[in-house]
Each structure stands twice: as structure tokens, then as C-alpha cells.
Scaffold this motif. Structure first.
Motif, PDB file in Angstrom:
ATOM      1  N   VAL A 190       0.835  -1.194   0.000  1.00  0.00           N
ATOM      2  CA  VAL A 190       0.000   0.000   0.000  1.00  0.00           C
ATOM      3  C   VAL A 190       0.880   1.258   0.000  1.00  0.00           C
ATOM      4  N   GLY A 191       1.984   1.228   0.770  1.00  0.00           N
ATOM      5  CA  GLY A 191       2.900   2.365   0.813  1.00  0.00           C
ATOM      6  C   GLY A 191       3.491   2.652  -0.551  1.00  0.00           C
ATOM      7  N   LEU A 192       3.873   1.582  -1.255  1.00  0.00           N
ATOM      8  CA  LEU A 192       4.450   1.775  -2.586  1.00  0.00           C
ATOM      9  C   LEU A 192       3.420   2.340  -3.555  1.00  0.00           C
ATOM     10  N   LEU A 193       2.172   1.871  -3.417  1.00  0.00           N
ATOM     11  CA  LEU A 193       1.102   2.419  -4.265  1.00  0.00           C
ATOM     12  C   LEU A 193       0.937   3.911  -3.998  1.00  0.00           C
ATOM     13  N   TYR A 194       0.991   4.271  -2.712  1.00  0.00           N
ATOM     14  CA  TYR A 194       0.841   5.676  -2.352  1.00  0.00           C
ATOM     15  C   TYR A 194       2.009   6.491  -2.897  1.00  0.00           C
ATOM     16  N   MET A 195       3.197   5.865  -2.868  1.00  0.00           N
ATOM     17  CA  MET A 195       4.391   6.558  -3.355  1.00  0.00           C
ATOM     18  C   MET A 195       4.227   6.963  -4.825  1.00  0.00           C
ATOM     19  N   VAL A 196       3.615   6.097  -5.604  1.00  0.00           N
ATOM     20  CA  VAL A 196       3.484   6.368  -7.032  1.00  0.00           C
ATOM     21  C   VAL A 196       2.257   7.218  -7.357  1.00  0.00           C
ATOM     22  N   THR A 197       1.138   6.916  -6.680  1.00  0.00           N
ATOM     23  CA  THR A 197      -0.112   7.558  -7.086  1.00  0.00           C
ATOM     24  C   THR A 197      -0.525   8.721  -6.199  1.00  0.00           C
ATOM     25  N   GLY A 198      -0.012   8.778  -4.964  1.00  0.00           N
ATOM     26  CA  GLY A 198      -0.394   9.866  -4.067  1.00  0.00           C
ATOM     27  C   GLY A 198      -1.806   9.752  -3.530  1.00  0.00           C
ATOM     28  N   THR A 199      -2.377   8.567  -3.569  1.00  0.00           N
ATOM     29  CA  THR A 199      -3.714   8.414  -2.996  1.00  0.00           C
ATOM     30  C   THR A 199      -3.839   7.061  -2.331  1.00  0.00           C
ATOM     31  N   LEU A 200      -4.766   6.991  -1.371  1.00  0.00           N
ATOM     32  CA  LEU A 200      -5.024   5.723  -0.700  1.00  0.00           C
ATOM     33  C   LEU A 200      -6.453   5.269  -0.930  1.00  0.00           C
ATOM     34  N   ASN A 201      -7.237   6.128  -1.548  1.00  0.00           N
ATOM     35  CA  ASN A 201      -8.630   5.794  -1.803  1.00  0.00           C
ATOM     36  C   ASN A 201      -8.700   4.777  -2.940  1.00  0.00           C
ATOM     37  N   ILE A 202      -9.436   3.679  -2.701  1.00  0.00           N
ATOM     38  CA  ILE A 202      -9.397   2.584  -3.671  1.00  0.00           C
ATOM     39  C   ILE A 202      -9.983   3.010  -5.025  1.00  0.00           C
ATOM     40  N   ILE A 203     -11.009   3.843  -4.990  1.00  0.00           N
ATOM     41  CA  ILE A 203     -11.586   4.285  -6.264  1.00  0.00           C
ATOM     42  C   ILE A 203     -10.585   5.153  -7.028  1.00  0.00           C
ATOM     43  N   ASP A 204      -9.890   6.045  -6.303  1.00  0.00           N
ATOM     44  CA  ASP A 204      -8.858   6.876  -6.953  1.00  0.00           C
ATOM     45  C   ASP A 204      -7.719   6.018  -7.473  1.00  0.00           C
ATOM     46  N   LEU A 205      -7.320   5.007  -6.645  1.00  0.00           N
ATOM     47  CA  LEU A 205      -6.253   4.116  -7.076  1.00  0.00           C
ATOM     48  C   LEU A 205      -6.650   3.409  -8.366  1.00  0.00           C
ATOM     49  N   SER A 206      -7.913   2.975  -8.425  1.00  0.00           N
ATOM     50  CA  SER A 206      -8.338   2.222  -9.602  1.00  0.00           C
ATOM     51  C   SER A 206      -8.336   3.108 -10.844  1.00  0.00           C
ATOM     52  N   ALA A 207      -8.404   4.435 -10.652  1.00  0.00           N
ATOM     53  CA  ALA A 207      -8.339   5.333 -11.809  1.00  0.00           C
ATOM     54  C   ALA A 207      -6.896   5.575 -12.247  1.00  0.00           C
ATOM     55  N   ARG A 208      -5.946   5.521 -11.279  1.00  0.00           N
ATOM     56  CA  ARG A 208      -4.563   5.905 -11.612  1.00  0.00           C
ATOM     57  C   ARG A 208      -3.638   4.730 -11.885  1.00  0.00           C
ATOM     58  N   VAL A 209      -3.837   3.611 -11.197  1.00  0.00           N
ATOM     59  CA  VAL A 209      -2.875   2.512 -11.315  1.00  0.00           C
ATOM     60  C   VAL A 209      -2.850   1.858 -12.703  1.00  0.00           C
ATOM     61  N   PRO A 210      -4.030   1.538 -13.301  1.00  0.00           N
ATOM     62  CA  PRO A 210      -3.957   0.815 -14.586  1.00  0.00           C
ATOM     63  C   PRO A 210      -3.143   1.546 -15.652  1.00  0.00           C
ATOM     64  N   ALA A 211      -3.055   2.871 -15.564  1.00  0.00           N
ATOM     65  CA  ALA A 211      -2.252   3.604 -16.546  1.00  0.00           C
ATOM     66  C   ALA A 211      -0.755   3.390 -16.325  1.00  0.00           C
ATOM     67  N   LEU A 212      -0.396   2.874 -15.139  1.00  0.00           N
ATOM     68  CA  LEU A 212       1.028   2.720 -14.795  1.00  0.00           C
ATOM     69  C   LEU A 212       1.452   1.249 -14.821  1.00  0.00           C
ATOM     70  N   GLN A 213       0.859   0.480 -15.732  1.00  0.00           N
ATOM     71  CA  GLN A 213       1.086  -0.968 -15.707  1.00  0.00           C
ATOM     72  C   GLN A 213       2.536  -1.386 -15.885  1.00  0.00           C
ATOM     73  N   ASP A 214       3.361  -0.502 -16.469  1.00  0.00           N
ATOM     74  CA  ASP A 214       4.745  -0.899 -16.691  1.00  0.00           C
ATOM     75  C   ASP A 214       5.682  -0.332 -15.637  1.00  0.00           C
ATOM     76  N   ASN A 215       5.099   0.361 -14.643  1.00  0.00           N
ATOM     77  CA  ASN A 215       5.921   0.980 -13.611  1.00  0.00           C
ATOM     78  C   ASN A 215       6.461  -0.087 -12.660  1.00  0.00           C
ATOM     79  N   ARG A 216       7.799  -0.052 -12.422  1.00  0.00           N
ATOM     80  CA  ARG A 216       8.416  -1.077 -11.601  1.00  0.00           C
ATOM     81  C   ARG A 216       7.898  -1.044 -10.166  1.00  0.00           C
ATOM     82  N   THR A 217       7.713   0.176  -9.627  1.00  0.00           N
ATOM     83  CA  THR A 217       7.227   0.277  -8.247  1.00  0.00           C
ATOM     84  C   THR A 217       5.849  -0.376  -8.099  1.00  0.00           C
ATOM     85  N   ILE A 218       4.999  -0.183  -9.115  1.00  0.00           N
ATOM     86  CA  ILE A 218       3.669  -0.801  -9.080  1.00  0.00           C
ATOM     87  C   ILE A 218       3.798  -2.325  -9.072  1.00  0.00           C
TER      88      ILE A 218
END
Lengths: 501, 129
Positions: A190-218
Motif C-alpha cells: 500500500v505504501g508503494l502504491l501511495y508513493m506512485v499515485t499519491g492516494t489511498l482511496n481505492i476508487i482513486d487508485l483504480s483510476a490511476r494505477v492501470p495507466a502505470l502498468q509498466d511501472n516497476r514500483t507498481i
């Protein structure tokens, strides 16, 4: 008057679902007297069940509910989000709690020292609150906090079996170490997700994470979360804490935890895999196919074989749980609507079967004090109702038609065949056939062997038989008429995958 | 190589602590030492969260009305919660270790295992304690 009071409460149901059991835990502790605490915990469990049913109804009619805790808007505050998926998980958790509590009085009185009763029910209420919280929250860090509330209280619920067998202590200790490692892995993710996306809200995460599919931290976050939740849900080979914990815990704890705790972890895994990461290609998508799928298949076969060789009934059922969790992870590994429908169905159905089976074993524990193959000898005649409950539960576990087990297996096999993966369908059927062996071993001992000479055993008390049979009848009822559960599971699966019906 | 290390030295420390913690949990047979390992492991996560909230040149996030650069306070607040969780886990873990000591007379993994093997053999003979 009641109408207006109810309509005043209705909008706050999501908060009450968690807050009521959470706040009643310290009250339960202050009540001190075992019986009073039990009555209080029972009332709270039923209130939570009613809340969960109302929420499920509201979700099915009006769609997703979003509730801001304390009125703080979503990205800053914590919000509770309830859709069909977690509404059904809430109903499972609260429903099992409501059924198990009336049963608990006699069982806990027999298995836990009298001076610990009120503490036991306090831990139970905390566990209930934690499980409901994990399911309901829409905030990734909040998931961790509730997960730890659940875990800490379940370590206590397990170690409460120390009065019967000291091995409950080492079981609880091992679970504590592995559970903490699992939860910490999750929080690293969860910390690493926050590091990349700056959010902890699952709906916000679901909007930002799929665009970063090739990001190593993800990728690293993904790995930590999958392994962490794998530990928590006892995915083979991370299941080593489970058999001992379920064997030596008091019967009530085992029935409650087996039917709820691992299910909630499966839910969290699903939520993160399909809503947050939603992998379509690359490393993360391959993980489903090449890591989760083989592990699920191995779990289904290996744990079932391990169960066949068990001498203690609780341990037998614990290994069978590991196998059944394999079925659930298998549905997840498909990643298709059919697969997730099967997983969600099995989530619900397995809670019913294992709940019923462990409650039946608890009845044997009360009357015979021995839940080994030796102890159940001849019980078919001495405790006919308890053993009949065990047999029906066992049939459901195998997946015989007219039970819920059949419905789960049917959907799992259909999901496998629809992708043309018939070898997987064959493995599912093979592991079901292996399950026949361990259920038969118990049936043989109970019905075809003579009881030990001179043992006089009475049937279990009604307060324990009735809850057991409620779950047994639910096994048959939802097995004959599966329309409702299948509908909800399908809606939930489509919701998880973001498919509009 | 050295530059890679120096630029992200905080994360290297996190990894080091994490591995030390996990190693102690796995390799030590003493139940108390395992809990200590767990603590080190959790501490590494605290350090990770805290250091990712640091903004270069930022000060503590206290509203003074002046135009200042702040570090991100959110990870710090999260870690306050995680520390509480860690303390609770340690307390419960040690409490269980005390009970284990009372029940088994030892807190060494291998000795407990030996005693449990005897318990298990007793179960299989159908003897009930």
C-alpha cells in the motif's frame, strides 16, 4: 415513530455496521459476567446481521453506496464504499456471527476457563468489527488497520483454546508471526502504491494505477500485496499456520474464523487484483496464470490428500479448508466474469459448509471431548442429529447435487470449460472425488463402527443443534434454489471487472 | 553504483532492516527473539513510509501562516497508526510467549517441537490427557 427513527438511521447504516460492534467490545469487557457478555455479544451480532442485510438490499436496489466517515470528503477522508461484492461479504461475516453466537454459550462454557468468558466475547466482537471493517472500507490503509484488528483478536480467539490443549498457544504464536508478516507485506504494498499515485482511496487508485502498468514500483507493490494476502488467506504453500490454529482453537472460534476470516482475505485480494491493479498484460497478468493458477491447483489436490490422512476431525476439516481456498483462488486466477462468479459463490457457499461442519464437530467436542476418528466411533446412533448434520455438510463439501457445494463446483467447472481448459476441470473433479474419501472415513467410523464399550453420550443440547442445523438447511436451501446467490455473485463479479450489465 | 546507493540511501537502509528482521524471524529458535525480529521488520516499513513523505527542504507541517515548504504529513500520520498496531502485536506476542513458557517450560522452538511431537504421539495412541 419507529418509521421516522429508522429512516433517520438508514443513511448511516454503513458507519453503524462497523461502529456498533467496535464500540460494544469495550462495553462487553466492562460487563464482566460471562453470561451477560454472551447475551450482549449475541444481540450485537444479530444487529450487525440485520444491518448487513439492509445494506445488501439497498445496494441491490440502488447501486453502490458511498459514505463519508465524519463528513470528510473522499480523497482526504476515509470513505466506506459498498457494492454488490462487499455487501455479500458483509452478509457472510455478520450472518455467520449471528448463527455462531447462540451456539457459543454452551460450547465456550465447556472449552474456555470461566474467568475468561467475558474477555473471549470481547475479542470476538473486535474480530467481528475488524472483519466487517475490512470488507466495507474504501481506503487502502484502512484495510490494513481493520485487518490487524481482526488478526490480533483472532490470535486471542485461538489461544483461548489453551485450557483444553496447550498447543493452542504455539498455534496462536505461529499465526501471529506469519499473520504479522503478511499484514506488513500488505502495508508495504500500500505504501508503494501511495508513493506512485499519491492516494489511498481505492476508487482513486483504480483510476490511476492501470495507466502505470509498466511501472516497476507498481509491480513491487503488486507482488507484496499478493504475497501478503496469500499468507492471510492461507494460499498453498503459505497455509502452514492454518491447520494447527483451527485444530486447537475452541470450537466456536474455529467455526467463526474458518467461515469468515479467510473469506475476507480472499475478498481483499480480489478487490486489489481486479479493481486497483486490473492487469491486462505483462508481469501482473501473467502472475494470475502462472503463479496463482498452479498454486490453486496444487492446493486443491495436495491439501485434500493431506486431509485424507488426518486423525483429528478438526485438522481434517482445516486441510479441507486449504483445498477449498484453492478453489476460490482458482476462480480468481481465471480472471473472467465466470471465474469471479464462481469464486464469490464459493465464498458464500464454503462459509455455509465449513460453518455447519465445524459447528457439528463442536457438538462432538462438548459431548465426547474427543474429535478424533476414535472419538466419533458409533456416534451415528448416539448423536444422530449431530452426525446427520456432519454428513450433509460433508456431502456439500464433496459437491453432491442439491447442496451448495454442487453449485460452486458447477460454476467452477463451467468457467474452466468456457476457456477450453478441460484439464483444469478434470483436476476439480478429481479433487472432489478425493474429498469423498475423507468424508467417507468419518461416516464409516460414525455409522459402521461400534462405540467404545461403556461410553454413554447424549445428543448435543438444542442451543447448539439449532444453529448447526440452520447452516445445514441453508446448505440445502441455497443448493436447491441458487438463483438469488448466483444473481448477486454475477452482479458482483461484473462490478469487480468494471463491466456494465 | 555508489551514487545509486547514496541517492536513495534511505531505501537501502529499509531493505537492509527488512532482511535482517525477516532473517531473525526465520532463523532464530527463541520465541522472544522472533518477536524482536518482527519488530525490526516492522520498523523498516515505518522508515520507508516516513522517508517517502519527506520533501527536500521541507519543514514540519505546522501552520504558521508564513509561506513555507512542508513535508507530506500523511505518511507520518499513517505510521503513527502502524506503530500502535506494532506495539499491540508485540504485547500480544510476548503475552503468548509467557503462556507458552508456563505451559511448556521453555521458549526454544526445537524443545517445544519435541514436546509437541510427544503430545501428538499421545493423541495417536488414543490416550486423552
Amino acid at each position: 415513530m419507529t418509521g421516522s427513527a429508522l429512516s433517520g438511521i438508514m443513511p448511516h447504516l454503513p458507519a453503524l455496521q462497523v461502529v456498533v460492534p467496535l464500540l460494544s467490545a469495550p462495553i462487553c469487557f466492562l460487563l464482566r459476567r460471562g453470561l451477560v457478555s454472551w447475551a450482549f455479544a449475541t444481540v450485537i451480532s444479530w444487529a450487525a446481521f440485520a444491518t448487513a442485510l439492509l445494506l445488501l438490499q439497498a445496494v441491490l436496489t440502488d447501486g453502490t453506496i458511498r459514505y463519508e466517515i465524519g463528513g470528510w470528503a473522499a480523497p482526504w477522508g476515509i470513505e466506506y464504499v459498498i457494492d454488490a461484492t462487499n455487501a455479500i461479504v458483509l452478509v457472510i461475516v455478520a450472518g455467520i456471527g449471528a448463527v455462531v453466537m447462540p451456539y457459543a454459550r454452551r460450547s465456550v462454557a465447556a472449552e474456555v476457563p470461566a474467568n475468561q468468558h467475558s474477555l473471549y466475547y470481547t475479542a470476538y466482537l473486535l474480530c467481528l468489527a475488524g472483519l466487517l471493517g475490512v470488507s466495507i472500507t474504501g481506503d487502502a490503509f484502512n484495510v490494513f488497520v481493520f485487518l490487524e484488528i481482526t488478526s490480533l483478536s483472532s490470535y486471542i480467539l485461538i489461544s483461548a483454546g489453551a485450557g483444553m490443549d496447550r498447543r493452542a498457544l504455539t498455534a496462536a504464536y505461529n499465526y501471529l508471526v506469519l499473520g504479522t508478516v503478511g499484514a506488513t507485506f500488505f502495508v508495504i504494498g500500500v505504501g508503494l502504491l501511495y508513493m506512485v499515485t499519491g492516494t489511498l482511496n481505492i476508487i482513486d487508485l483504480s483510476a490511476r494505477v492501470p495507466a502505470l502498468q509498466d511501472n516497476r514500483t507498481i509491480h513491487v507493490a503488486f507482488a507484496f500485496i499478493v504475497v501478503g494476502m496469500g499468507l492471510k488467506l492461507a494460499l498453498f504453500p503459505l497455509h502452514t499456520w492454518l491447520p494447527n490454529a483451527y485444530t486447537y482453537a475452541p470450537s466456536t472460534s474455529t467455526a467463526f474464523l474458518a467461515a469468515t476470516a479467510t473469506k475476507v482475505s480472499v475478498y481483499v485480494l480480489m478487490r486489489f487484483l481486479f479493481v486497483v491493479f486490473a492487469p491486462t498484460y505483462g508481469f501482473m497478468a501473467l502472475t494470475l496464470n502462472y503463479v496463482l493458477l498452479p498454486l490453486a491447483l496444487i492446493a486443491m489436490v495436495a491439501a485434500t490428500i493431506a486431509a485424507i490422512y488426518q486423525y483429528n476431525l478438526k485438522r481434517l476439516l482445516a486441510f479441507s479448508s486449504v483445498a477449498q481456498l484453492g478453489y476460490m483462488v482458482l476462480g480468481i486466477a481465471y480472471g473472467s466474469v465466470q471465474g469471479l462468479t464462481a469464486t464469490l459463490l464459493h465464498l458464500f457457499n464454503h462459509a455455509l459448509m465449513k460453518g455447519a461442519l465445524f459447528l457439528a464437530v463442536g457438538c462432538i467436542m462438548l459431548r465426547v471431548g474427543d474429535v478424533t476418528m476414535l472419538g466419533v466411533r458409533g456416534l451415528g446412533r448416539q448423536m444422530p442429529w449431530t452426525m446427520a448434520a456432519f454428513v450433509v455438510g460433508g456431502l456439500s463439501l464433496i459437491g453432491v447435487p442439491l447442496t451448495v457445494g454442487f453449485i460452486s463446483k458447477w460454476y467452477l467447472v463451467t468457467a474452466a470449460l468456457s476457456d477450453g481448459r478441460w484439464p483444469i476441470a478434470a483436476v476439480i473433479l478429481a479433487s472432489s472425488l478425493l474429498a469423498v474419501i475423507y468424508v467417507w472415513k468419518v461416516v464409516e467410523a460414525a455409522y459402521f463402527k461400534e462405540p467404545p464399550a461403556g461410553r454413554v453420550v447424549r445428543e448435543a443440547p438444542l442451543s447448539m443443534l439449532v444453529p448447526t442445523w440452520i447452516l445445514v438447511l441453508a446448505n440445502v436451501g441455497f443448493g436447491i434454489n441458487a438463483e438469488f446467490t448466483v444473481d448477486v455473485a454475477q452482479t458482483a463479479a461484473m462490478g469487480l471487472l468494471g463491466i456494465v450489465p | 553504483m555508489l551514487e545509486l546507493f547514496l541517492a536513495k540511501y534511505n531505501y537501502w537502509i529499509v531493505i537492509l532492516l527488512m532482511m535482517i528482521g525477516l532473517y531473525v524471524v526465520v532463523a532464530r529458535g527463541n520465541l522472544v527473539k522472533k518477536i524482536i525480529g518482527l519488530n525490526v521488520f516492522q520498523t523498516s516499513v515505518f522508515v520507508m513510509y516516513i522517508s517517502l513523505g519527506k520533501v527536500a527542504g521541507g519543514t514540519a507541517p505546522v501552520l504558521t501562516g508564513k509561506n513555507e515548504l512542508f513535508s507530506n504529513p500523511l505518511p507520518h500520520v499513517l505510521i503513527l497508526t502502524a506503530i500502535v498496531v506494532g506495539v499491540a502485536t508485540t504485547a500480544l506476542g510476548l503475552a503468548i510467549v509467557v503462556r507458552v513458557r508456563e505451559a511448556y517450560g521453555t521458549i526454544e522452538d526445537d524443545e517445544i517441537e519435541e514436546i509437541e511431537r510427544q503430545d501428538m504421539a499421545g493423541d495417536l495412541e488414543g490416550r486423552r490427557r
